[in-house]
Scaffold this active site. Structure first.
Site, mmCIF file in Angstrom:
data_model
loop_
_atom_site.group_PDB
_atom_site.id
_atom_site.type_symbol
_atom_site.label_atom_id
_atom_site.label_comp_id
_atom_site.label_asym_id
_atom_site.label_seq_id
_atom_site.Cartn_x
_atom_site.Cartn_y
_atom_site.Cartn_z
ATOM 1 N N TYR A 64 0.508 4.671 -1.963
ATOM 2 C CA TYR A 64 0.334 6.018 -1.670
ATOM 3 C C TYR A 64 1.459 7.091 -1.805
ATOM 4 O O TYR A 64 0.807 8.086 -2.224
ATOM 5 C CB TYR A 64 0.368 5.870 0.159
ATOM 6 C CG TYR A 64 -0.479 5.050 0.975
ATOM 7 C CD1 TYR A 64 -1.510 4.578 -0.078
ATOM 8 C CD2 TYR A 64 -0.180 4.473 1.981
ATOM 9 C CE1 TYR A 64 -2.843 3.921 0.893
ATOM 10 C CE2 TYR A 64 -1.018 3.697 2.687
ATOM 11 C CZ TYR A 64 -2.466 3.258 2.023
ATOM 12 O OH TYR A 64 -3.290 2.513 2.568
ATOM 13 N N TYR B 294 -12.808 9.297 0.546
ATOM 14 C CA TYR B 294 -13.897 8.773 1.367
ATOM 15 C C TYR B 294 -13.815 8.972 2.679
ATOM 16 O O TYR B 294 -12.750 8.900 3.272
ATOM 17 C CB TYR B 294 -13.861 7.183 0.846
ATOM 18 C CG TYR B 294 -14.680 6.146 1.694
ATOM 19 C CD1 TYR B 294 -14.017 5.372 2.631
ATOM 20 C CD2 TYR B 294 -15.797 6.044 1.800
ATOM 21 C CE1 TYR B 294 -14.633 4.397 3.158
ATOM 22 C CE2 TYR B 294 -16.578 5.331 2.679
ATOM 23 C CZ TYR B 294 -15.922 4.353 3.528
ATOM 24 O OH TYR B 294 -16.529 3.253 4.247
ATOM 25 N N ARG C 214 0.947 -1.010 -0.020
ATOM 26 C CA ARG C 214 0.140 -0.019 -0.004
ATOM 27 C C ARG C 214 0.934 1.260 0.015
ATOM 28 O O ARG C 214 0.676 2.235 -0.786
ATOM 29 C CB ARG C 214 -0.842 -0.096 1.338
ATOM 30 C CG ARG C 214 -2.021 -0.640 0.985
ATOM 31 C CD ARG C 214 -3.087 -0.623 2.407
ATOM 32 N NE ARG C 214 -2.876 -1.618 2.950
ATOM 33 C CZ ARG C 214 -3.151 -1.886 4.296
ATOM 34 N NH1 ARG C 214 -3.610 -0.920 4.936
ATOM 35 N NH2 ARG C 214 -3.052 -2.879 5.061
HETATM 36 C C1 LIG Z 1 -7.654 3.659 5.472
HETATM 37 S S1 LIG Z 1 -9.176 3.569 6.662
HETATM 38 C C2 LIG Z 1 -9.904 5.107 6.020
HETATM 39 C C3 LIG Z 1 -11.037 5.543 7.228
HETATM 40 C C4 LIG Z 1 -11.737 7.005 6.473
HETATM 41 N N1 LIG Z 1 -10.841 7.594 6.269
HETATM 42 C C5 LIG Z 1 -12.591 7.570 7.487
HETATM 43 O O1 LIG Z 1 -12.625 8.533 7.665
HETATM 44 O O2 LIG Z 1 -13.462 6.643 8.357
HETATM 45 C C6 LIG Z 1 -9.893 2.235 6.489
HETATM 46 C C7 LIG Z 1 -10.851 1.641 7.693
HETATM 47 O O3 LIG Z 1 -11.753 2.564 8.075
HETATM 48 C C8 LIG Z 1 -12.689 1.817 8.791
HETATM 49 N N2 LIG Z 1 -14.004 1.819 7.563
HETATM 50 C C9 LIG Z 1 -14.219 2.279 6.783
HETATM 51 N N3 LIG Z 1 -15.210 2.273 6.129
HETATM 52 C C10 LIG Z 1 -15.920 1.720 7.074
HETATM 53 C C11 LIG Z 1 -17.541 1.440 7.206
HETATM 54 N N4 LIG Z 1 -18.377 1.568 6.267
HETATM 55 N N5 LIG Z 1 -17.812 0.774 8.349
HETATM 56 C C12 LIG Z 1 -17.010 0.651 9.574
HETATM 57 N N6 LIG Z 1 -15.723 0.944 9.253
HETATM 58 C C13 LIG Z 1 -15.099 1.376 8.226
HETATM 59 C C14 LIG Z 1 -12.325 0.349 8.722
HETATM 60 O O4 LIG Z 1 -11.671 0.029 9.966
HETATM 61 C C15 LIG Z 1 -11.331 0.379 7.561
HETATM 62 O O5 LIG Z 1 -10.526 -0.755 7.503
#
Ligand SMILES: C[S@@+](CC[C@H](N)C(=O)[O-])C[C@H]1O[C@@H](n2cnc3c(N)ncnc32)[C@H](O)[C@@H]1O
Length: 259
Positions: free
Chosen positions: A69, A91, A65
């Site tokens: 990045y 997102y 990753r």
């Molecule tokens: C790279 S991070 C990005 C987080 C994102 N920037 C945010 O503001 O939530 C990815 C992690 O965010 C969490 N995540 C993202 N989408 C999610 C969802 N729909 N429900 C629960 N956790 C989520 C999970 O822990 C996932 O592994």
């Protein structure tokens, strides 16, 4: 063409519905929108501003990753250096567990460009709402799961614990096979503090307004069964209570209720 600038915005967790008014304005006004979002939000961005380009094409399966990045940062900075008003749209919250946005802002500022980030709804904001966790009540511990495991992280079982990226522990790439060793190691780290029957919650926030959020509750001993889903977060509710410090409370002039 302007002198080059960078706005980093988040589109929230629920597609389009959680884009703030100020983020929308930045997307509309940009000379170039570079986006990494769900597909519904991606189509919405493209309609709002045809000068939009997906960052997905910079992702290569099987690649660490970190390499992706750095390539993303290079693409964002390349456009800023060309004198464009760039909007990077991510997102969730663009500053929560997103290396490329922080690195791009640091670089752009160091090179003298105007660069800022707007806040947005993150997965943890959704979790607070959906699971009724209040981070103001005795606090909240929040860690990336692999980082939590691979450091001597001190944690307090009397305080809620949120573990991000729990579905991809020990995976530096994109959604390889579920890492059984990683799950077992996480279980070994948590068991002494919580015990095998402590109920944990695997959480997935709804990505679309009409859909419900998903939760799976199970005893900690079954942690190894967590699916290899990159979009879920583990919430470990507190066990026991944190001990009040009555001496400090008295010095603050406070009387704490009896337990
Ligand atoms: C790279 S991070 C990005 C987080 C994102 N920037 C945010 O503001 O939530 C990815 C992690 O965010 C969490 N995540 C993202 N989408 C999610 C969802 N729909 N429900 C629960 N956790 C989520 C999970 O822990 C996932 O592994």
């Amino acid at each position: 063409m302007s002198g080059g600038s960078l706005d980093v915005v988040g589109t929230g967790i629920r597609a389009v519905a959680q884009v703030t008014a100020e983020a929308r304005r930045r997307i509309e006004a940009a000379d170039l929108v570079l986006y990494a979002t769900d597909t519904v939000t991606a189509r919405w961005i493209e309609r709002l501003n045809p000068r939009a380009e997906s960052l997905d094409r910079l992702y290569a399966p099987g690649e660490p990753r970190r390499v992706t990045y750095e390539r993303t940062v290079a693409r964002i900075l390349e456009a800023v250096r060309q004198g464009r008003r760039v909007c990077a749209a991510y997102y969730g919250h663009p500053g929560v567990f997103v290396y490329a946005t922080h690195a791009s802002l640091r670089l752009a500022r160091a090179e003298g460009y105007s660069a800022r980030m707007l806040p947005a709804v993150s997965a943890s904001d959704s979790l607070f709402a959906d699971l009724g966790v209040d981070p103001g009540h005795r606090g909240c511990q929040s860690h990336e799961a692999t980082d939590f495991l691979s450091h001597h992280t001190v944690f307090d079982p009397a305080v809620p614990l949120i573990l991000w990226q729990v579905g991809i522990i020990g995976d530096w790439g994109y959604g390889g096979r579920p890492n059984r060793t990683g799950r077992r190691m996480l279980l070994e780290k948590l068991l002494p503090a919580y015990g095998p029957e402590h109920e944990v919650v695997l959480y997935q926030a709804a990505q679309y307004a009409a859909c419900p959020f998903l939760v799976a509750r199970f005893p900690l001993r079954r942690l190894e069964a967590v699916p290899g889903d990159p979009y879920c977060t583990l919430c470990v509710p507190p066990t026991g209570t944190s001990r009040p410090d009555r001496g400090v409370a008295a010095r603050l002039g406070l009387t704490l209720p009896e337990e």
